[in-house]
Enzyme design. Structure first.
Site, PDB file in Angstrom:
ATOM      1  N   HIS A  90     -10.127   1.937   0.311  1.00 18.29           N
ATOM      2  CA  HIS A  90      -8.679   1.746   0.306  1.00 18.29           C
ATOM      3  C   HIS A  90      -8.256   1.084  -1.013  1.00 18.29           C
ATOM      4  CE1 HIS A  90      -4.649   1.124   1.291  1.00 18.29           C
ATOM      5  NE2 HIS A  90      -4.745   0.370   2.375  1.00 18.29           N
ATOM      6  N   HIS A 126      -2.954   8.063   6.063  1.00 22.02           N
ATOM      7  CA  HIS A 126      -3.342   6.794   5.443  1.00 22.02           C
ATOM      8  C   HIS A 126      -4.709   6.406   6.021  1.00 22.02           C
ATOM      9  CE1 HIS A 126      -2.458   3.308   3.072  1.00 22.02           C
ATOM     10  NE2 HIS A 126      -2.451   2.476   4.097  1.00 22.02           N
ATOM     11  N   CYS A 147       0.818  -1.226   0.000  1.00 18.89           N
ATOM     12  CA  CYS A 147       0.000   0.000   0.000  1.00 18.89           C
ATOM     13  C   CYS A 147       0.851   1.275   0.000  1.00 18.89           C
ATOM     14  CB  CYS A 147      -0.941  -0.008   1.196  1.00 18.89           C
ATOM     15  SG  CYS A 147      -1.962  -1.487   1.239  1.00 18.89           S
TER      16      CYS A 147
END
Lengths: 411, 255
Positions: free
Chosen positions: A339, A304, A176
């Site tokens: 996400h 994040h 990620c």
């Protein structure tokens, strides 16, 4: 390939001159921006009752019609690649085109670079042929077809071929943190004179592999995710693509400056972040150092903020470590768009650039009661705010971290 | 540091298929994939030989770049087939199926906390790892960086690969690792003499097909081919490695 006529001594400044997005919000960065401004979620329950951010079938059909007729796709087909467009192709091509159009780039040239981030690539081809994997029917042509494009590098090769591009490329798969790391590498390539311009992006598709995989870790939220909330219980996986055009010239199209970035590892756990946020804090500190600014100059952190219990605690610890308890404003937009894993750093960096252009600090949708153990000033709703510097952070499986700093430009 | 700042090759290690076998039964590697173990063996060997590297260079100034073409293909296949056969998603298979899993494993095992990245680019993945390590070192993001290329075979797919490959390249598996340093790193490791100076690695895009040597090894074979050719070539030269679809080029300079 290295071009010898590029200046390798001067440290160039790096500007964002174009952005493009395909996300569950729709086609185009403006669609996502409007959703983010109004804290309106795009997360929906899917057929399997998992809450995900999916690009609609109508949008994919529209992109398919648009792209199959495009010059780029013709170039790809005229090379030795013979493939039907997958969702990853559709989203990446559209986001790339939007960014290049905004930047006024007609094509990529030999002095340019192309850096892509993904962890899924053309994985949906695999999944459609699951039966062949199950039976290992090696002679079946369908298995060969999906194996041909199994490598994650294929999507990058296809994007390059669509541009007739033979310059510097790189595909980053650092979970990620990948797209944020892609931006940082592109910054270095431009600063050092390796390339004059760099197209940087991330693309991720929703797949059974990732949905069931994250579910096996009990990481998926049973509703729309709630970053930094005391009742948060997981993430919403999503698909999409984000691209940014970076260049060194004093282009009139400058949207924001990419000041620098930092990359660091936790060395702690394969899937959980260090609760003390050590790697994340190192990445943030390095980003500030490379940007040449002090922590107190950052006006807003686009976190994040996945909504997983561990991520939010770790990231909060990192922010406190670097920025102290001065109450720096922090937001997460994951509840808006979900996400997008490797692409998240690119899509959310687009939001950071638009926030600087519009001088709007975005909110954190779905937060109700902030986790009392997270001592941050979480911004709930979008608001006008004079901002000069924004920090974007990302954390990934394997303990990989990346952070970038953007600044406002006078237009 | 500029585009042309010096980067030095200190050491290299190749791990061919089979060297991971003694490690498979060790408790430490109970949950590790073969790719993790092969790269572990490569890095462990480098660090053992690289005199006091971990004492002389802090964990924040040691970087790692991992290049792989297929990643954990076998584990991905196992995850998917287990899912279909038993409706069970096994967390360990998902965790280890990720491209970045090897990097995470190495980072944990060796306490590497500096700049780290996983890259992939078909049969140029190893070269891209080296090129990225050069970027890291020239940007001064670390003083030393380990560039790794690795891939493992999935025997049940070999017939598929063979059918897809018109040049009928023999595929293998293994890991290769290079220990690279910039001038600052070299100063810290003053007791070590570099093997050569790495000026550039050209990868990506359409590179003209070469008549150079191609070593049948494994998909990310750039590091292995490069290391083996180092043993038979002068250390200030250009090494061109022929690949199934082109070639890559390592430019080396005098020290």
């Amino acid at each position: 390939m290295i071009s010898s006529n590029l200046n390798s001594n001067q440290e160039n400044e790096v500007y964002v001159t174009g952005v493009g997005v395909v996300a569950p919000s729709g086609i185009g960065s403006d669609c996502l921006w409007r959703r983010a401004l109004s804290n309106q979620t795009c997360i929906r329950a899917g057929e399997d009752n998992q809450f995900v951010g999916r690009v609609s079938a109508d949008n994919l059909a529209e992109l398919s019609n648009r792209i199959i007729e495009s010059e780029q796709w013709s170039r790809l087909r005229s090379s030795d690649l013979d493939i039907a467009p997958s969702p990853a192709h559709l989203m990446a091509f559209a986001a790339m085109s939007e960014a290049m159009t905004q930047a006024g780039w007609s094509h990529l040239g030999p002095d340019d670079g192309l850096i892509l981030a993904t962890t899924t690539g053309l994985v949906t081809g695999w999944e459609s042929e699951l039966g062949h994997f199950l039976n290992e029917q090696a002679d079946d042509p369908k298995l060969a077809d999906c194996m041909r494009y199994q490598g994650l590098g294929c999507i990058l090769q296809h994007l390059a071929a669509s541009q007739n591009f033979s310059g510097q490329t790189r595909l980053i798969t650092t979970a990620c943190a990948a797209a944020t790391q892609a931006l940082i590498l592109a910054h270095q390539w431009i600063r050092s004179g390796r390339v004059k311009r760099c197209l940087v992006g991330g693309v991720e598709v929703l797949s059974n592999l990732t949905i069931r995989g994250f579910d096996s870790f009990q990481l998926l939220s049973d509703g729309v995710c709630k970053p930094f909330d005391q009742n948060r219980n997981g993430i919403n996986l999503a698909e999409g693509a984000g691209f940014l055009c970076l260049e060194s010239d004093a282009s009139p199209n400058r949207l924001a400056k990419l000041c620098g970035g930092g990359i660091a590892a936790d060395g702690y756990h394969m899937t959980a972040p260090d609760p003390q946020g050590s790697g994340c804090a190192s990445a943030m500190s390095l980003a500030l150092k490379h940007a040449g600014i002090d922590a107190d100059m950052i006006d807003w952190i686009h976190a994040h903020g996945t909504g997983s219990p561990h991520n939010d605690v770790s990231e909060a610890a990192a922010i406190l470590k670097v920025f102290g308890d001065r109450g720096i404003a922090v937001s997460s937009t994951k509840a808006i768009h979900g996400h997008m894993l490797a692409a998240s750093g690119a899509v959310e960096s687009v939001l950071c650039v638009m926030a600087l252009v519009n001088q709007v600090m975005l909110g954190t949708a779905k937060i109700e009661t902030q986790d009392p153990t997270i001592n941050l000033e979480v911004n709930r709703d979008s608001c006008d705010r004079s901002m000069n510097y924004i920090l974007k952070s990302t954390l990934g499986f394997g303990g990989s971290n990346g952070a970038v700093v953007f600044s406002r430009v006078t237009r | 540091m500029s585009l042309r700042s010096d980067v030095f090759l200190i050491d290299y290690e190749l791990v061919e298929s089979g060297r991971e076998q003694p490690y498979l039964s060790k408790p430490k590697f109970r949950r590790a994939s073969r790719g993790m173990i092969m790269t572990y063996v490569a890095v462990e060997s480098l660090l053992e030989r690289s005199w006091q590297l971990k004492e002389l260079i802090s964990e924040q100034r040691l970087g790692v770049v991992v290049g792989t073409s297929q990643g954990e293909l076998e584990i991905t296949k196992n995850f998917l087939t287990t899912l279909v056969k038993s409706e069970t998603a096994r967390p360990i298979l998902f965790q280890n199926s990720l491209h970045n899993a090897v990097l995470g494993f190495l980072s944990i095992e060796f306490g590497i906390k500096g700049a780290s990245m996983t890259v992939s680019n078909g049969s140029y993945s190893g070269e891209d790892a080296v090129a990225t390590a050069l970027d890291f070192l020239r940007a001064d993001w670390c003083d030393a960086c380990i560039a790794i290329g690795w891939d493992t075979k999935v025997n049940s797919f070999e017939k598929v690969w063979a059918a897809l490959d018109p040049e009928n390249v023999k595929r293998g598996e293994g890991a290769g690792a290079l220990l690279l340093v910039n001038q600052s790193g070299l100063n810290r490791l003053s007791a070590r003499s570099p093997i050569t100076r790495v000026v550039e690695v050209e990868t990506g895009g359409k590179i003209a097909k070469s008549t150079g040597q191609y070593i049948d090894y494994y998909d990310s074979n750039g590091i292995a081919s490069f290391s083996r050719l180092l043993e038979v070539t002068p250390h200030a030269c250009e090494i061109q490695i022929g690949k199934p679809n082109g070639s890559s080029r390592f430019v080396l300079g005098p020290i």
